[in-house]
Design an enzyme around this catalytic site. Structure first.
Site, mmCIF file in Angstrom:
data_model
loop_
_atom_site.group_PDB
_atom_site.id
_atom_site.type_symbol
_atom_site.label_atom_id
_atom_site.label_comp_id
_atom_site.label_asym_id
_atom_site.label_seq_id
_atom_site.Cartn_x
_atom_site.Cartn_y
_atom_site.Cartn_z
ATOM 1 N N ASP A 1 44.721 6.867 -17.108
ATOM 2 C CA ASP A 1 43.349 6.401 -17.184
ATOM 3 C C ASP A 1 43.315 5.464 -18.386
ATOM 4 O O ASP A 1 44.158 5.564 -19.274
ATOM 5 C CB ASP A 1 42.431 7.611 -17.396
ATOM 6 C CG ASP A 1 41.011 7.198 -17.691
ATOM 7 O OD1 ASP A 1 40.545 6.255 -17.047
ATOM 8 O OD2 ASP A 1 40.387 7.813 -18.566
ATOM 9 N N ASP B 1 38.018 11.701 -14.271
ATOM 10 C CA ASP B 1 39.429 11.954 -13.998
ATOM 11 C C ASP B 1 39.672 13.381 -13.544
ATOM 12 O O ASP B 1 40.755 13.690 -13.057
ATOM 13 C CB ASP B 1 40.279 11.727 -15.258
ATOM 14 C CG ASP B 1 40.086 10.349 -15.818
ATOM 15 O OD1 ASP B 1 40.171 9.399 -15.025
ATOM 16 O OD2 ASP B 1 39.851 10.221 -17.029
#
Lengths: 722, 51
Positions: A443, A622
């Site tokens: 990420d 996430d």
């Protein structure tokens, strides 16, 4: 600009009633490390009115406060601790079961009993073994010694074996055979045959072998338990700390704190700067900037005013708002993500661990060998008793203790090594999955970058002119600008317009700092994070910001590539900043603007293609992807939800921890396989020896402990004090 | 032989006492906070009664 003071939070729900009517409170204290902290905290809390006792557990960071009588002011305790510089959160002891680790206690007690039993049974077995060296005892003395060994070893084996018997029984009920089945069968058969030998004045009793086998196995079992308990404790603390509450307005406009579960659709809630939005809703009054970084990965704060929809989990930055709840907490977007996480965790639990694979091979082979020995021995005219003795010898000597220790010993040394490096491993399975990874997904916000905006290009003069205004604002971009400019004066009559910017007087002239429209400038609309500054009589100036990379991001990505892994970035942020980060760290494959669900889908697609991906992420966006990934890591700064969905949590600043973890996991896998090799080699030699009747109790005892020592020593090679 | 019949149970009894002592320390929570215990000996005004 001042805000009305928030009402003191109400912690009364956390007070426990003790038998004598007094109240007590459990708090989780952060940052206490040494004797000084301990003394300061205990003295301070004990000095508060109404507090009878305070005791801090430095190992777990838990403080137990006992109050005089029924009244207890928890808020005062928290406040006092905050003043000392130790942030504390009350937690519900009912949720944190870790303190009363029943399972662990039972294991350690069983281990102690097995240790005692093994030593004292050996004491009576030594004279029996002496027969091997030609100093045979008379039959009467031998029987006395055997009875002693039986009296000590029998009860000890039965008590210490209970954890294995129960687990074996449960697994048989489900028509499976786990590692505990051959152990239980072996131990029970050994005890029975040893008792019958003692009664019939025979020669071969294996009480010592049965108890020492359990002792060695319990060491492995307890190590395994410790590893999981430590990780569960960390996760459990996080869950217990989440005391979700919202500030609700009643019909008269008074504020009340209410648990999140009680918030209904249509309720009016007040959210102050610095608080997170509790449930999805629509802003009724007020305007503010919202930080969605944890929800979507966007770094630029978004303006929100009356009529805008806001989502649970966003951080309120600059203004007080009231919002009308549009969903209950369990129907909020956050809860939908939590359900995805749940589903991911379930699919992960199907993963078959190395030890179970080994058990699947080992169990049928050993039992078949023992059965063949019995049948063959009988057929060859040994007589049933002798044949059964040999079959039991096979079961004992192919003892699974090397196998039972092989994996836990490696995993505990590996996770201890990682723990010293600031990586918390949540389970042994996580290490095994991490070793198989061939692709790494990062990420961007908060993982590759630090998640804090920093000024990238600025006109020195303009920066110093704008600084006084920036110092008056609480907006993260203005704060970054002020940090760049250093310490100095604050603009007079500064007024913050939530969601727009700040205006005030600099050297007596009005000036504005904020969005392009607010200062009267034309934005270039290139998706950059920007702040505009305009004084009376000057053209507006643009300040550009970007999220700074973690110092070792480039190094970490290069190290991952060097290990033959492919790297990719999946971010919820806009394309421009993602492209810039990807280029800097040297990642060619990246996607931007993804929703949490798209991220999870991307990882599912990878799994469908047979790729084993490691996901490294920190935000709520996430969490689902972390749960879907083959292995997952989250930084210690991540949201609880993400930390819970991850297999490993790394603290500290460095991304090199990810590389370190992969290396250690791969090494642990190698060691575990080596250990299986050693155990298999040992069994290949030992099993035939037992079949041909070459094994007596003494040889069994030596061989068993030798093989266990060997695998443990091999595991300790992991430790490496690098 | 008689001496063995006396000494063997005696030694087992000693072992049992040690086991009992371990069980007692476990129940009394002496392993709950090793870090804190190491620090507490440095404090002057500490009472060493566990809660």
């Amino acid at each position: 600009m001042t805000y009305p003071a928030a009402p003191a939070p109400d912690y009364s729900a956390f007070l426990r009633k003790r038998e004598d009517g007094a109240r007590s409170l459990d708090l989780l204290v952060k940052g206490a490390r040494c004797a000084n902290c301990l003394a300061k905290i205990e003295r301070e809390v004990q000095g508060l009115p109404g507090v009878a006792s305070a005791r801090l557990n430095l190992t777990t960071g838990k403080l137990t406060v006992g109050f005089d009588g029924a009244a207890g002011d928890a808020a005062k305790v928290v406040e006092a601790l905050d003043k000392l510089g130790y942030p504390a959160t009350p937690y519900d002891p009912a949720q944190a079961q870790v303190a009363h680790d029943k399972e662990g206690r039972r294991l350690i007690l069983a281990l102690a009993v097995a240790g005692f039993g093994a030593m004292n049974t050996m004491m009576f077995s030594v004279p029996l073994w002496a027969g091997i060296f030609g100093q045979e005892l008379g039959p009467a003395t031998r029987t006395v010694m055997q009875w002693f060994a039986a009296a000590v070893g029998g009860p000890c084996a039965i008590y210490a074996g209970l954890p294995f018997f129960q687990s074996a029984w449960n697994s048989l009920k489900r028509r499976r055979a786990n590692m505990d089945v051959p152990i239980s069968v072996g131990v029970i058969l050994t005890l029975l045959i040893s008792f019958s030998e003692t009664l019939l004045h025979g020669r071969d009793t294996y009480f010592d072998a049965a108890v020492s086998l359990l002792f060695l196995l319990l060491i492995g079992r307890w190590l395994d338990h410790q590893l999981r308990a430590k990780a569960r404790g960390a996760a459990g603390d996080l869950l217990a700390m989440q005391a979700p509450a919202a500030t609700r307005l009643d019909a008269q406009g008074r504020e009340h704190r209410a648990p999140l579960s009680e918030v209904a659709v249509g309720d009016l809630l007040v959210v102050r700067p610095g608080e997170r939005i509790p449930v999805d809703g629509v802003i009724e009054t007020g305007a503010t900037d919202l930080d969605n970084a944890l929800l979507t990965g966007e770094t630029t704060p978004a303006a929100a005013t009356a009529g805008n929809a806001v989502r649970a989990g966003a951080l309120n930055l600059s203004g007080v708002i009231t919002l009308k709840a549009a969903a209950r907490s369990e129907d909020s977007a956050v809860a939908a993500i939590a359900r995805l996480v749940e589903a991911g965790a379930q699919s992960k639990s199907k993963y078959v661990q190395l030890a179970d694979k080994a058990a699947g091979l080992y169990v049928p082979v050993v039992h078949l060998a023992a059965a063949l020995t019995f049948a063959g021995g009988w057929a060859l005219g040994l007589g049933p008793r002798e044949a059964l003795l040999r079959a039991v010898a096979v079961l004992i000597i192919t003892c699974p203790c090397a196998l039972g220790l092989a994996v836990p010993a490696v995993q505990i040394t590996a996770s201890a090594r990682l723990f010293r490096k600031g990586v918390l491993v949540k389970s042994g399975a996580a290490l095994e999955r991490l070793a198989e990874v061939d692709h790494v997904v990062f990420d961007k916000t908060g993982v590759l970058t630090e998640g804090r905006p920093q000024l990238i290009e600025a006109d020195e003069v303009a920066l110093l002119r704008a600084a006084p205004l920036a110092r008056a604002s609480r907006h993260p971009l203005a704060k970054a600008l002020a940090a760049e400019a250093g310490i100095g004066v604050v603009a007079a009559e500064a007024k913050e317009h939530a969601g727009l910017g700040v205006e005030g007087l600099i050297d007596g002239r009005p000036a504005r700092l904020g969005r392009a429209a607010f200062v009267g400038a034309e934005t270039e609309g290139d998706g950059e994070t920007e702040l505009w500054f305009a004084e009376e009589g000057h053209a507006p100036v643009r300040f550009r910001f970007s999220d700074t990379l973690r110092p070792d991001a480039v190094q970490a990505v290069a190290a991952l590539k060097a290990r033959g892994l492919t790297v990719e970035i999946l971010s919820g942020d806009l394309a421009t900043p993602v492209a810039r980060v990807a280029e800097t760290v040297g990642v060619r494959v990246w996607r931007a603007g993804l929703s949490p669900f798209e991220k999870a889908e991307a990882l599912e697609a990878m799994a469908a293609k047979g790729r084993k991906a490691l996901m490294v992420g920190d935000g709520l966006n996430d969490a689902a992807a972390l749960a879907k990934a083959h292995a997952a890591m989250a930084p210690g700064t991540a949201l609880e939800a993400s930390q819970n969905a991850a297999d490993l949590v790394f603290s500290g600043e460095g991304l090199m921890a990810v590389v370190e973890a992969i290396d250690t996991a791969r090494q642990a896998r190698t060691r575990a396989l080596e250990n299986f090799g050693l155990a298999a080699l040992y069994n290949v030699v030992a099993a035939p020896a037992a079949m041909f009747g070459l094994v007596n109790p003494f040889v069994a005892a030596i061989a068993m402990s030798g093989s266990s020592l060997l695998v443990t020593l091999n595991a300790l090679r992991m430790g490496g004090r690098k | 032989m008689n001496i063995v019949l006396f000494l063997a149970p005696f030694s087992v009894g000693l072992g049992l006492m040690a086991l009992g002592a371990f069980w007692w320390t476990l129940r009394a929570g002496q392993y709950d906070d090793p870090v804190g215990d190491a620090s507490r000996i440095l404090l002057d005004d500490d009472d060493d009664r566990p809660l």
